[in-house]
Design a protein around this motif. Structure first.
Motif, PDB file in Angstrom:
ATOM      1  N   CYS A   1      52.881 -20.125 -24.173  1.00 17.52           N
ATOM      2  CA  CYS A   1      53.034 -18.687 -24.346  1.00 17.52           C
ATOM      3  C   CYS A   1      53.432 -18.368 -25.792  1.00 17.52           C
ATOM      4  CB  CYS A   1      54.084 -18.152 -23.381  1.00 17.52           C
ATOM      5  SG  CYS A   1      54.487 -16.405 -23.609  1.00 17.52           S
TER       6      CYS A   1
ATOM      7  N   PRO B   1      59.426 -15.137 -18.108  1.00 21.57           N
ATOM      8  CA  PRO B   1      59.777 -16.440 -18.687  1.00 21.57           C
ATOM      9  C   PRO B   1      60.642 -17.325 -17.796  1.00 21.57           C
ATOM     10  CG  PRO B   1      59.877 -14.776 -20.378  1.00 21.57           C
ATOM     11  CD  PRO B   1      59.629 -14.046 -19.084  1.00 21.57           C
TER      12      PRO B   1
ATOM     13  N   LYS C   1      56.106 -22.086 -21.309  1.00 20.55           N
ATOM     14  CA  LYS C   1      56.753 -21.243 -22.320  1.00 20.55           C
ATOM     15  C   LYS C   1      56.247 -21.601 -23.721  1.00 20.55           C
ATOM     16  CE  LYS C   1      61.112 -20.459 -19.851  1.00 20.55           C
ATOM     17  NZ  LYS C   1      62.567 -20.731 -19.847  1.00 20.55           N
TER      18      LYS C   1
ATOM     19  N   LEU D   1      61.152 -15.960 -26.440  1.00 20.73           N
ATOM     20  CA  LEU D   1      60.489 -15.071 -25.493  1.00 20.73           C
ATOM     21  C   LEU D   1      61.510 -14.068 -24.952  1.00 20.73           C
ATOM     22  CD1 LEU D   1      58.371 -17.648 -23.452  1.00 20.73           C
ATOM     23  CD2 LEU D   1      57.671 -16.312 -25.454  1.00 20.73           C
TER      24      LEU D   1
ATOM     25  N   ASP E   1      63.057 -12.149 -21.989  1.00 17.50           N
ATOM     26  CA  ASP E   1      63.143 -12.358 -20.543  1.00 17.50           C
ATOM     27  C   ASP E   1      62.791 -11.122 -19.731  1.00 17.50           C
ATOM     28  OD1 ASP E   1      63.799 -15.025 -20.709  1.00 17.50           O
ATOM     29  OD2 ASP E   1      65.956 -14.643 -20.794  1.00 17.50           O
TER      30      ASP E   1
ATOM     31  N   ILE F   1      54.932 -12.618 -19.229  1.00 18.75           N
ATOM     32  CA  ILE F   1      54.247 -13.466 -20.200  1.00 18.75           C
ATOM     33  C   ILE F   1      53.172 -12.662 -20.916  1.00 18.75           C
ATOM     34  CG2 ILE F   1      52.796 -15.516 -20.465  1.00 18.75           C
ATOM     35  CD1 ILE F   1      55.857 -15.940 -19.821  1.00 18.75           C
TER      36      ILE F   1
END
Length: 259
Positions: free
Chosen positions: A155, A144, A152, A99, A101, A105
C-alpha cells in the motif's frame, strides 16, 4: 537518457559560520540519476547519506550548489510552491509506512491525488490500476489495522507511485522490518523499477537491501567514496562486492548472508 536528478557541487553546513562548531555534512557532491534507474546510497552513520536525501526531498536546503529535478532547480522554488512541487514530482516510501488508520487502503493510496484535486473518475481508475499491479486490489476497502504488514508495505509503495512521480525516495525502508517482510518490500520496489519504470533512490546501511539496486554510491565524510554498478552480475555476486567496499568505508559489513 533522460536525467531525472542532477546534483552539481552541493555542500551542506550545519552550525554558524566563523565558529569552530561548524560541520560540513556534504562536501562538493555531484551525481546524476537517469530515468528508470534504481540507485542505492550507502555509508556509515554520519557519512552524509541521509543529509543528501533530505536535501533532494526539499526537507532541507543546501548551503551551496544546485539540485535539479526534472529540469527544475529546487533551490529556486519559493516556500509557497515547494509543497506542490514535492507532491507532483516526488514519491516517498517511509520506514513505518505512515498510513492513516482512519482511511481505507483505497483512500490512503488516493490521498495525494485528492489533495491535487484530480478528477474523481481518474482517481478511481488510477488507484485500481496500481492496486492490481501490486497485488492489493482485493483489500482496497479495508483499513490498515485489518491487513498484514506485507500488504501495508505494498500500500505504501502504491501511494508513492500513484501520482506518477519523477523520483521515488526511500530512507532505510527495511530498517524496522523482519527479514521476511524486508524481502517482500524489496521485491515490490524491484517490481516498481523493472515493471513500472519507476526511478528510485534508496538510502540504506544494509548490504542485502542495497543488492537489489542497479547502482550504488558509497559515501564517506560527506563525499562519494566509491561507486558500484551491478551490470550483468547476479544479486549474490553484487552483494559480495558491496561487502568488500563497506569493509573499506566502515559501513555495516556484518549483515546476514544473502539467500
Amino acid at each position: 537518457m533522460t536525467k531525472i536528478l542532477k546534483i552539481n557541487n552541493i555542500e551542506k553546513y550545519y552550525g554558524s559560520k566563523g565558529k569552530s562548531n561548524i560541520t560540513k555534512a556534504l562536501d562538493n557532491v555531484s551525481l546524476e540519476v537517469n530515468k528508470g534507474e534504481f540507485v542505492g546510497i550507502m555509508g556509515a552513520s554520519g557519512s552524509g547519506k541521509t543529509t543528501l536525501l533530505n536535501c533532494i526531498s526539499t526537507i532541507d536546503k543546501v548551503s551551496a550548489g544546485n539540485i535539479i529535478i526534472n529540469d527544475k532547480d529546487i533551490n529556486q522554488i519559493n516556500d509557497k510552491d515547494i509543497a506542490k512541487f514535492r507532491r507532483e514530482n516526488l514519491g516517498f516510501i517511509f520506514q513505518d509506512f505512515n498510513l492513516l488508520d482512519t482511511l481505507t487502503i483505497e483512500e490512503n493510496i488516493a490521498l495525494a491525488l485528492t489533495i491535487n484535486r484530480t478528477d474523481v473518475g481518474d482517481v478511481d481508475d488510477r488507484v485500481k490500476k496500481i492496486a492490481k499491479e501490486l497485488g492489493i486490489f482485493e483489500i482496497l476497502k479495508k483499513f490498515p489495522y485489518e491487513i498484514s504488514g506485507g500488504q501495508k508495505q505494498r500500500c505504501a509503495c502504491a501511494r508513492a507511485l500513484i501520482n506518477n512521480p519523477k523520483l521515488i525516495l526511500a530512507d532505510e525502508p527495511t530498517g524496522a522490518l523482519d527479514s521476511k517482510s524486508a524481502k517482500m518490500l524489496l521485491e515490490t520496489i524491484r517490481k516498481m523499477n523493472e515493471d513500472l519504470d519507476a526511478t528510485i533512490l534508496v538510502v540504506t546501511h544494509d548490504p542485502f537491501s542495497a543488492s537489489y539496486s542497479k547502482r550504488i554510491l558509497f559515501f564517506q565524510d560527506g563525499k562519494i567514496f566509491n561507486e558500484l554498478n551491478r551490470g550483468a552480475k547476479t544479486r549474490q555476486q553484487f552483494y559480495h562486492e558491496i561487502i568488500d567496499v563497506l569493509s573499506l568505508v566502515g559501513g555495516d559489513a556484518d549483515a546476514n548472508e544473502i539467500s
